[in-house]
Design a protein around this motif. Structure first.
Motif: not given
Length: 363
Positions: A256, A268-271, A289, A346-349, A352
């Motif tokens: 995060t 920004w999560k899931n980074i 992104q 953009k999520q999810p990346s 990643n």
């Protein structure tokens, strides 16, 4: 040809061109050495070719030491081929004669090829698609045809290691694309180990099995093209390959990130990024992104430049996080210089998710 570079340094007068380079290249791999001008990539290639000897360290080819301090096995005693940036064709020889020359003089040519060079010449002409140009002189050839001759001369004796020093840099964009495909096909046909020096990141990403990213005489990262692009280990790699936007902020936990400087808090999560970048409180974000819209979501920005690139539009946008480079699908609503827009990550990346699964598959 398996190649090991062990603690190799090269010093010219008071300038250190290479700093303790360690690199292992497997037999049959296509490895690109990528970096800006002056980073040491051509110096490294010259050491591999035997044109220079290292100031420190050793180079091994198929388990045999071919270079060490102030001592080196000359190029003609290594089973290598070389393709130069300038083509280096002989003006008094036609295409066929260029291919015949190494078959008669290369030390590692097999006896059957020396006994019947015409058969190998025809094979090579077919590989590089120059059958109808065999009697042409260099001045009668186009740039792309000259490069094919240089490639044909290099592969004719079936070298175990093929060294290429920016071979496409003098060609126009369309020819470079064509020659990329031909060099990849040559690699599949010959099975030789290829070490390819370039400053063009697109060439390296498109062609190589692995990429060595160099900067100031040091290796920044040695990895697959996918890992180099999606999971850069250093700030230099993130900026040089793919031109990532480097966002400053704080890592709240392992995945995060909270950017600094926004008028309203953003998380920004899931980074997933490398620890070296986290230690510097940085998060690399590729231009593709980010998404741009005229909605109220995200953080604000003002469009400064617009570049139409066919399938994409490239924007530079002034924001609270600095000037960002953003690539958007050209089919989406276009924006003009001066427009006020909203920007979101953009999520999810996809990066990643790929980096995570790719890292697992490599372990």
């Amino acid at each position: 040809m398996a190649t090991d570079i062990r603690n190799v340094s090269k010093v010219f007068s008071k300038t250190t061109a290479l700093h303790s380079i360690n690199l292992s290249i497997n037999d049959g791999e296509f490895v690109a050495i990528l970096g800006p001008s002056g980073c040491g990539k051509t110096t490294l290639l010259r050491l591999l070719a035997g044109f220079d000897s290292p100031s420190e360290g050793e180079i091994y080819m198929n388990g045999q030491c071919v270079s060490e301090k102030n001592k080196t096995t000359p190029p003609e005693k290594r089973n290598i081929g070389m393709v130069f940036q300038s083509f280096a064709l002989w003006p008094h020889m036609n295409v066929k004669e260029h291919i015949r020359f190494p078959l008669l003089h290369h030390q590692f040519v097999k006896k059957e090829m020396k006994a019947n060079p015409e058969k190998r010449i025809e094979e090579v002409l077919q590989i590089v698609n120059l059958q109808s140009f065999s009697h042409r002189m260099p001045h009668e050839l186009s740039g792309g045809q000259k490069q094919r001759v240089a490639l044909a001369r290099a592969i004719a004796p079936k070298p175990a290691l093929l060294l290429m020093d920016e071979p496409l840099s003098s060609l126009d964009a369309e020819l470079r694309m064509d020659m990329r495909r031909e060099i990849q096909q040559l690699h599949r046909i010959t099975g030789a180990t290829i070490i390819y020096v370039t400053h063009d990141q697109e060439e390296a990403l498109a062609m190589a099995d692995k990429i060595v990213v160099m900067n100031n005489g040091k290796i920044e990262q040695f990895d697959t093209p996918q890992q180099i692009y999606y999971n850069p280990r250093t700030e230099f790699v993130a900026k040089f390959v793919g031109k990532a936007n480097m966002i400053e902020g704080i890592w709240c936990d392992e995945i995060t990130f909270e950017p600094f400087g926004t008028s309203t808090p953003i998380q920004w999560k899931n980074i997933r990024v490398e620890s070296q970048l986290k230690e510097k409180n940085l998060c690399p974000v590729r231009p593709e992104q980010f998404s741009v819209s005229d909605s109220a979501e995200g953080f604000p920005g003002e469009v400064m430049t617009v570049q139409f690139q066919g399938k994409e539009i490239h924007y530079s946008i002034k924001t609270e996080l600095g000037l960002l480079t953003i690539h958007e699908d050209a089919l989406k609503k276009p924006f003009r210089v001066g427009d006020h827009v909203s920007i979101m990550l953009k999520q999810p990346s996809m990066r990643n998710e790929y980096a995570k699964t790719s890292a697992l598959s490599l372990n």
